[in-house]
Design a protein around this motif. Sequence first.
Motif, PDB file in Angstrom:
ATOM      1  N   GLU A   1      -8.924   4.174 -23.003  1.00 47.82           N
ATOM      2  CA  GLU A   1      -7.615   3.589 -22.772  1.00 47.82           C
ATOM      3  C   GLU A   1      -6.809   4.186 -21.773  1.00 47.82           C
ATOM      4  O   GLU A   1      -6.692   5.566 -21.668  1.00 47.82           O
ATOM      5  CB  GLU A   1      -6.956   3.633 -24.248  1.00 47.82           C
ATOM      6  N   TRP A   2      -6.092   3.416 -20.703  1.00 49.60           N
ATOM      7  CA  TRP A   2      -5.510   3.973 -19.868  1.00 49.60           C
ATOM      8  C   TRP A   2      -4.109   3.545 -19.523  1.00 49.60           C
ATOM      9  O   TRP A   2      -3.764   2.511 -20.099  1.00 49.60           O
ATOM     10  CB  TRP A   2      -6.276   3.737 -18.519  1.00 49.60           C
ATOM     11  N   ARG A   3      -3.268   4.466 -19.121  1.00 47.46           N
ATOM     12  CA  ARG A   3      -1.625   3.590 -18.938  1.00 47.46           C
ATOM     13  C   ARG A   3      -1.655   3.575 -17.322  1.00 47.46           C
ATOM     14  O   ARG A   3      -2.026   4.941 -16.573  1.00 47.46           O
ATOM     15  CB  ARG A   3      -0.830   4.463 -19.323  1.00 47.46           C
ATOM     16  N   VAL A   4      -1.136   2.360 -16.536  1.00 41.76           N
ATOM     17  CA  VAL A   4      -0.915   2.438 -15.296  1.00 41.76           C
ATOM     18  C   VAL A   4       0.753   2.528 -15.076  1.00 41.76           C
ATOM     19  O   VAL A   4       1.304   1.658 -15.607  1.00 41.76           O
ATOM     20  CB  VAL A   4      -1.489   1.349 -14.389  1.00 41.76           C
ATOM     21  N   SER A   5       1.089   3.391 -14.383  1.00 43.54           N
ATOM     22  CA  SER A   5       2.351   3.382 -14.129  1.00 43.54           C
ATOM     23  C   SER A   5       2.883   3.471 -12.592  1.00 43.54           C
ATOM     24  O   SER A   5       2.080   3.961 -11.801  1.00 43.54           O
ATOM     25  CB  SER A   5       3.312   4.918 -14.721  1.00 43.54           C
TER      26      SER A   5
ATOM     27  N   SER B   1       0.913  -1.155  -0.029  1.00 47.14           N
ATOM     28  CA  SER B   1      -0.117   0.000  -0.096  1.00 47.14           C
ATOM     29  C   SER B   1       0.832   1.146   0.096  1.00 47.14           C
ATOM     30  O   SER B   1       0.307   2.411  -0.065  1.00 47.14           O
ATOM     31  CB  SER B   1      -1.030   0.096   1.185  1.00 47.14           C
ATOM     32  N   ASP B   2       2.200   1.337   0.001  1.00 48.37           N
ATOM     33  CA  ASP B   2       3.063   2.363   0.009  1.00 48.37           C
ATOM     34  C   ASP B   2       3.393   2.731  -1.222  1.00 48.37           C
ATOM     35  O   ASP B   2       3.841   3.816  -1.716  1.00 48.37           O
ATOM     36  CB  ASP B   2       4.426   2.076   0.908  1.00 48.37           C
ATOM     37  N   VAL B   3       2.951   1.823  -2.304  1.00 46.31           N
ATOM     38  CA  VAL B   3       3.496   2.053  -3.707  1.00 46.31           C
ATOM     39  C   VAL B   3       2.488   3.055  -4.410  1.00 46.31           C
ATOM     40  O   VAL B   3       1.413   3.104  -4.086  1.00 46.31           O
ATOM     41  CB  VAL B   3       3.194   0.755  -4.587  1.00 46.31           C
ATOM     42  N   GLN B   4       3.145   4.183  -4.948  1.00 43.04           N
ATOM     43  CA  GLN B   4       2.190   5.043  -5.710  1.00 43.04           C
ATOM     44  C   GLN B   4       2.010   4.723  -7.210  1.00 43.04           C
ATOM     45  O   GLN B   4       3.118   4.324  -7.719  1.00 43.04           O
ATOM     46  CB  GLN B   4       3.053   6.448  -5.386  1.00 43.04           C
ATOM     47  N   LEU B   5       0.811   4.956  -7.734  1.00 39.28           N
ATOM     48  CA  LEU B   5       0.439   4.431  -8.948  1.00 39.28           C
ATOM     49  C   LEU B   5      -0.307   5.692  -9.630  1.00 39.28           C
ATOM     50  O   LEU B   5      -0.816   6.455  -8.785  1.00 39.28           O
ATOM     51  CB  LEU B   5      -0.370   3.274  -9.126  1.00 39.28           C
ATOM     52  N   MET B   6       0.180   5.836 -10.815  1.00 36.44           N
ATOM     53  CA  MET B   6      -0.277   6.854 -11.585  1.00 36.44           C
ATOM     54  C   MET B   6      -1.187   6.243 -12.811  1.00 36.44           C
ATOM     55  O   MET B   6      -0.634   5.371 -13.478  1.00 36.44           O
ATOM     56  CB  MET B   6       0.835   7.622 -12.081  1.00 36.44           C
ATOM     57  N   VAL B   7      -2.371   6.660 -12.922  1.00 33.46           N
ATOM     58  CA  VAL B   7      -3.314   6.368 -13.794  1.00 33.46           C
ATOM     59  C   VAL B   7      -3.597   7.259 -14.713  1.00 33.46           C
ATOM     60  O   VAL B   7      -4.184   8.512 -14.529  1.00 33.46           O
ATOM     61  CB  VAL B   7      -4.592   5.509 -13.375  1.00 33.46           C
ATOM     62  N   MET B   8      -3.287   7.345 -16.130  1.00 33.77           N
ATOM     63  CA  MET B   8      -3.474   8.216 -16.846  1.00 33.77           C
ATOM     64  C   MET B   8      -4.400   7.960 -18.029  1.00 33.77           C
ATOM     65  O   MET B   8      -3.971   6.837 -18.842  1.00 33.77           O
ATOM     66  CB  MET B   8      -2.255   8.957 -17.512  1.00 33.77           C
ATOM     67  N   MET B   9      -5.382   8.555 -18.610  1.00 33.29           N
ATOM     68  CA  MET B   9      -6.057   8.064 -19.773  1.00 33.29           C
ATOM     69  C   MET B   9      -5.485   8.687 -20.868  1.00 33.29           C
ATOM     70  O   MET B   9      -4.923   9.872 -20.942  1.00 33.29           O
ATOM     71  CB  MET B   9      -7.720   8.832 -19.599  1.00 33.29           C
ATOM     72  N   GLU B  10      -5.018   7.781 -21.957  1.00 38.06           N
ATOM     73  CA  GLU B  10      -4.239   7.916 -22.981  1.00 38.06           C
ATOM     74  C   GLU B  10      -5.216   8.352 -24.244  1.00 38.06           C
ATOM     75  O   GLU B  10      -4.912   9.065 -25.029  1.00 38.06           O
ATOM     76  CB  GLU B  10      -3.447   6.606 -23.356  1.00 38.06           C
TER      77      GLU B  10
ATOM     78  N   GLY C   1       6.489  17.151 -14.904  1.00 38.87           N
ATOM     79  CA  GLY C   1       5.421  17.657 -15.910  1.00 38.87           C
ATOM     80  C   GLY C   1       4.100  17.324 -16.078  1.00 38.87           C
ATOM     81  O   GLY C   1       3.259  17.645 -17.061  1.00 38.87           O
ATOM     82  N   VAL C   2       3.692  16.261 -15.108  1.00 35.04           N
ATOM     83  CA  VAL C   2       2.412  15.948 -15.315  1.00 35.04           C
ATOM     84  C   VAL C   2       1.185  16.776 -14.464  1.00 35.04           C
ATOM     85  O   VAL C   2       1.398  17.409 -13.685  1.00 35.04           O
ATOM     86  CB  VAL C   2       2.219  14.613 -14.422  1.00 35.04           C
ATOM     87  N   ASN C   3       0.364  17.244 -15.302  1.00 34.27           N
ATOM     88  CA  ASN C   3      -0.656  18.204 -14.963  1.00 34.27           C
ATOM     89  C   ASN C   3      -1.478  17.695 -13.558  1.00 34.27           C
ATOM     90  O   ASN C   3      -2.127  16.559 -13.834  1.00 34.27           O
ATOM     91  CB  ASN C   3      -1.564  18.802 -15.828  1.00 34.27           C
ATOM     92  N   VAL C   4      -1.688  18.274 -12.606  1.00 33.13           N
ATOM     93  CA  VAL C   4      -2.337  17.916 -11.400  1.00 33.13           C
ATOM     94  C   VAL C   4      -3.289  18.922 -11.091  1.00 33.13           C
ATOM     95  O   VAL C   4      -3.049  20.432 -10.852  1.00 33.13           O
ATOM     96  CB  VAL C   4      -1.183  17.736 -10.170  1.00 33.13           C
ATOM     97  N   ASN C   5      -4.488  18.679 -10.805  1.00 30.80           N
ATOM     98  CA  ASN C   5      -5.680  19.583 -10.826  1.00 30.80           C
ATOM     99  C   ASN C   5      -5.937  19.378  -9.102  1.00 30.80           C
ATOM    100  O   ASN C   5      -6.174  18.367  -8.587  1.00 30.80           O
ATOM    101  CB  ASN C   5      -6.749  19.275 -11.408  1.00 30.80           C
TER     102      ASN C   5
END
Length: 85
Positions: A50-54, A37-46, A74-78
């Motif tokens: 269609e999504w990419r999980v990193s 649960s300490d792992v941070q994942l980024m899910v971005m809609m491509e 450089g990822v936009n965060v709202n």
Amino acid sequence: MARITNLSDNNGTGTVSLPKDELEMCDLLNESGLPDSDVQLMVMMEAPGEWRVSVLDDSDVDDSWYTGETPDTGVNVNNGNSTSR
């Protein structure tokens, strides 16, 4: 090989499961065999549908991810505040 899964509901949020054997292969399980649960994942809609999980390492995540500022990656965060015209 692609795996087919169903979209599940988790308190009004869509949830997709990742295969445990692949999480283990990527060293994303803790000593008990549960997802770390300490792992941070980024899910971005491509693209629509269609999504990419990193997996992010500690150097990719800083306080700006939680304050709404643009992180060094450089990822936009709202931050949830928006204005309309």
